[in-house]
Design a protein around this motif. Structure first.
Motif, PDB file in Angstrom:
ATOM      1  N   ALA A 200       0.823  -1.208   0.000  1.00 21.91           N
ATOM      2  CA  ALA A 200       0.000   0.000   0.000  1.00 21.91           C
ATOM      3  C   ALA A 200       0.861   1.265   0.000  1.00 21.91           C
ATOM      4  O   ALA A 200       2.000   1.260   0.479  1.00 21.91           O
ATOM      5  CB  ALA A 200      -0.914   0.006   1.225  1.00 21.91           C
ATOM      6  N   PHE A 201       0.276   2.341  -0.515  1.00 24.05           N
ATOM      7  CA  PHE A 201       0.922   3.644  -0.439  1.00 24.05           C
ATOM      8  C   PHE A 201       0.569   4.315   0.878  1.00 24.05           C
ATOM      9  O   PHE A 201      -0.505   4.106   1.445  1.00 24.05           O
ATOM     10  CB  PHE A 201       0.470   4.531  -1.608  1.00 24.05           C
ATOM     11  N   GLN A 209      -5.485   7.898  -1.634  1.00 21.76           N
ATOM     12  CA  GLN A 209      -6.866   8.363  -1.578  1.00 21.76           C
ATOM     13  C   GLN A 209      -7.721   7.676  -2.640  1.00 21.76           C
ATOM     14  O   GLN A 209      -8.859   7.275  -2.377  1.00 21.76           O
ATOM     15  CB  GLN A 209      -6.906   9.885  -1.759  1.00 21.76           C
ATOM     16  N   HIS A 210      -7.179   7.535  -3.845  1.00 20.37           N
ATOM     17  CA  HIS A 210      -7.904   6.851  -4.909  1.00 20.37           C
ATOM     18  C   HIS A 210      -8.096   5.370  -4.584  1.00 20.37           C
ATOM     19  O   HIS A 210      -9.171   4.796  -4.820  1.00 20.37           O
ATOM     20  CB  HIS A 210      -7.134   6.983  -6.233  1.00 20.37           C
ATOM     21  N   LEU A 211      -7.048   4.742  -4.069  1.00 23.75           N
ATOM     22  CA  LEU A 211      -7.123   3.319  -3.758  1.00 23.75           C
ATOM     23  C   LEU A 211      -8.155   3.037  -2.675  1.00 23.75           C
ATOM     24  O   LEU A 211      -8.942   2.086  -2.780  1.00 23.75           O
ATOM     25  CB  LEU A 211      -5.746   2.808  -3.328  1.00 23.75           C
ATOM     26  N   ASP A 212      -8.162   3.853  -1.630  1.00 27.71           N
ATOM     27  CA  ASP A 212      -9.133   3.644  -0.549  1.00 27.71           C
ATOM     28  C   ASP A 212     -10.563   3.746  -1.080  1.00 27.71           C
ATOM     29  O   ASP A 212     -11.450   2.963  -0.692  1.00 27.71           O
ATOM     30  CB  ASP A 212      -8.908   4.674   0.560  1.00 27.71           C
ATOM     31  N   GLU A 217     -15.653   1.068  -2.816  1.00 29.27           N
ATOM     32  CA  GLU A 217     -16.712   0.876  -3.802  1.00 29.27           C
ATOM     33  C   GLU A 217     -16.820  -0.589  -4.232  1.00 29.27           C
ATOM     34  O   GLU A 217     -17.920  -1.089  -4.504  1.00 29.27           O
ATOM     35  CB  GLU A 217     -16.454   1.756  -5.027  1.00 29.27           C
ATOM     36  N   SER A 218     -15.687  -1.274  -4.300  1.00 28.92           N
ATOM     37  CA  SER A 218     -15.699  -2.676  -4.749  1.00 28.92           C
ATOM     38  C   SER A 218     -16.014  -3.651  -3.625  1.00 28.92           C
ATOM     39  O   SER A 218     -16.401  -4.804  -3.869  1.00 28.92           O
ATOM     40  CB  SER A 218     -14.349  -3.038  -5.363  1.00 28.92           C
ATOM     41  N   GLY A 219     -15.846  -3.205  -2.394  1.00 26.71           N
ATOM     42  CA  GLY A 219     -16.051  -4.086  -1.253  1.00 26.71           C
ATOM     43  C   GLY A 219     -14.881  -5.005  -0.983  1.00 26.71           C
ATOM     44  O   GLY A 219     -14.933  -5.844  -0.079  1.00 26.71           O
ATOM     45  N   ALA A 220     -13.819  -4.867  -1.749  1.00 28.86           N
ATOM     46  CA  ALA A 220     -12.631  -5.712  -1.558  1.00 28.86           C
ATOM     47  C   ALA A 220     -11.804  -5.178  -0.399  1.00 28.86           C
ATOM     48  O   ALA A 220     -11.687  -3.974  -0.204  1.00 28.86           O
ATOM     49  CB  ALA A 220     -11.798  -5.742  -2.838  1.00 28.86           C
ATOM     50  N   ARG A 221     -11.219  -6.076   0.351  1.00 25.44           N
ATOM     51  CA  ARG A 221     -10.371  -5.675   1.463  1.00 25.44           C
ATOM     52  C   ARG A 221      -9.059  -6.455   1.383  1.00 25.44           C
ATOM     53  O   ARG A 221      -8.929  -7.532   1.957  1.00 25.44           O
ATOM     54  CB  ARG A 221     -11.067  -5.950   2.803  1.00 25.44           C
TER      55      ARG A 221
END
Length: 325
Positions: A200-201, A209-212, A217-221
């Protein structure tokens, strides 16, 4: 000693000295001889000395006249040089331009534009200052820089007070070692990252910020194995097999040293919007305005960009102020 002499008076005295005649000097300066004679007399009156010995054949400078002409000639040369410098400033050939940019944009998007600009305007002092997203906007607002080239689609701080001119966009990609299973795919879904160790950055970066937002939105963790702030550090950690990561298209060239592969990320498709940002009521110098035009012209001419990056259509007229989100 206050003399209040004008530049025109200095030019007249030098012309008379060089011509050795009021008549010849008047012809060269396109002045009436009587006006030129009165001008020299006025200078002599202000100085309190005679500059020329007037004879029937020729004007001869006095000792004071020779000294004054030398001073006048030096003053005129400096004045003319400074005036040429100012003329260069007015037409954008001279001056100083300071631009703030995100590190990836300073390294990938701007160099070819800077090169073209400096070939056309070699006497302009151009400074590209790389900084984090919030620092970039602060420098614009405080006037430290003329304008910025930055990401505006997901900045934490609103930019409603700024003029925002979008110029390009880039799509997020997954980066991974060549032997990873993702190499067999044409596109990676954000949900596919849920089971992966993820490099992670740091939270201070605009990429994070974009990744979070995309993960929310995708629900992926994904499992954040390691955090790093520097793009090169992230690429090196991925190359070591410690996890995969996600970067925008304009960052991909900065990861090439690590020999990574990439695939575009979809569902949801996540992009950054790159824009020129400036304070609308603060006028740009001619040189700064020319550099801003050089950036938008690069978009109109579709200069090559890295994979998953593209220029946005540019209007020929002055840009409006679109929303930064």
């Amino acid at each position: 000693m206050r003399m209040d002499l004008t530049i025109q008076q200095l030019r007249v005295v030098v012309a008379v000295h060089d011509a050795g005649s009021f008549t010849t000097a008047a012809e060269e300066l396109l002045l009436a001889q009587s006006s030129l004679s009165r001008c020299v007399l006025e200078v002599e009156r202000k100085l309190g000395v005679a500059l020329f010995e007037r004879t029937t054949r020729r004007l001869e400078p006095t000792a004071e006249g020779r000294e004054f002409v030398a001073t006048a000639r030096s003053t005129l040369a400096t004045f003319d040089a400074n005036l040429r410098h100012f003329e260069g400033f007015l037409d954008g050939r001279r001056g100083r331009v300071r631009v703030a940019a995100l590190p990836s944009l300073a390294a990938i998007l701007l160099p070819s534009i800077v090169s073209t600009y400096q070939r056309a305007r070699p006497d302009v002092e151009l400074s590209i200052e790389d900084a984090l997203a919030t620092e970039v906007l602060d420098r614009v607002r405080t006037g430290v820089v003329d304008f910025a080239v930055t990401v505006v689609s997901a900045v934490a701080e609103p930019a409603d007070d700024l003029e925002v001119t979008p110029v390009a966009t880039d799509r997020f990609c997954c980066v991974f070692p060549p032997d990873h299973a993702f190499a067999a795919l044409d596109e990676v879904a954000w949900a596919d990252l849920a089971g992966e160790a993820f490099i992670a950055f740091d939270r201070t970066t605009s990429i994070r910020q974009h990744l979070d937002r995309a993960f929310a939105e995708s629900g992926a963790r994904p499992r954040n194995a390691i955090e790093a702030r520097n793009i090169s550090a992230v690429a090196g950690l991925v190359a070591a097999g410690l996890g995969v990561s996600a970067v925008p298209g304009l960052v991909l060239p900065l990861t090439q040293f690590a020999g990574l592969l990439h695939r575009p990320l979809g569902t949801p498709r996540t992009e950054r919007r790159i824009a020129i940002v400036r304070v609308p009521h603060r006028p740009l110098s001619p040189a700064a305005a020319a550099f801003r035009t050089a950036i938008t012209d690069a978009g109109r001419r579709r200069l090559p960009l890295p994979p998953e990056s593209t220029w946005l259509p540019q209007r020929p007229a002055a840009p409006a102020r679109p929303s930064p989100r």
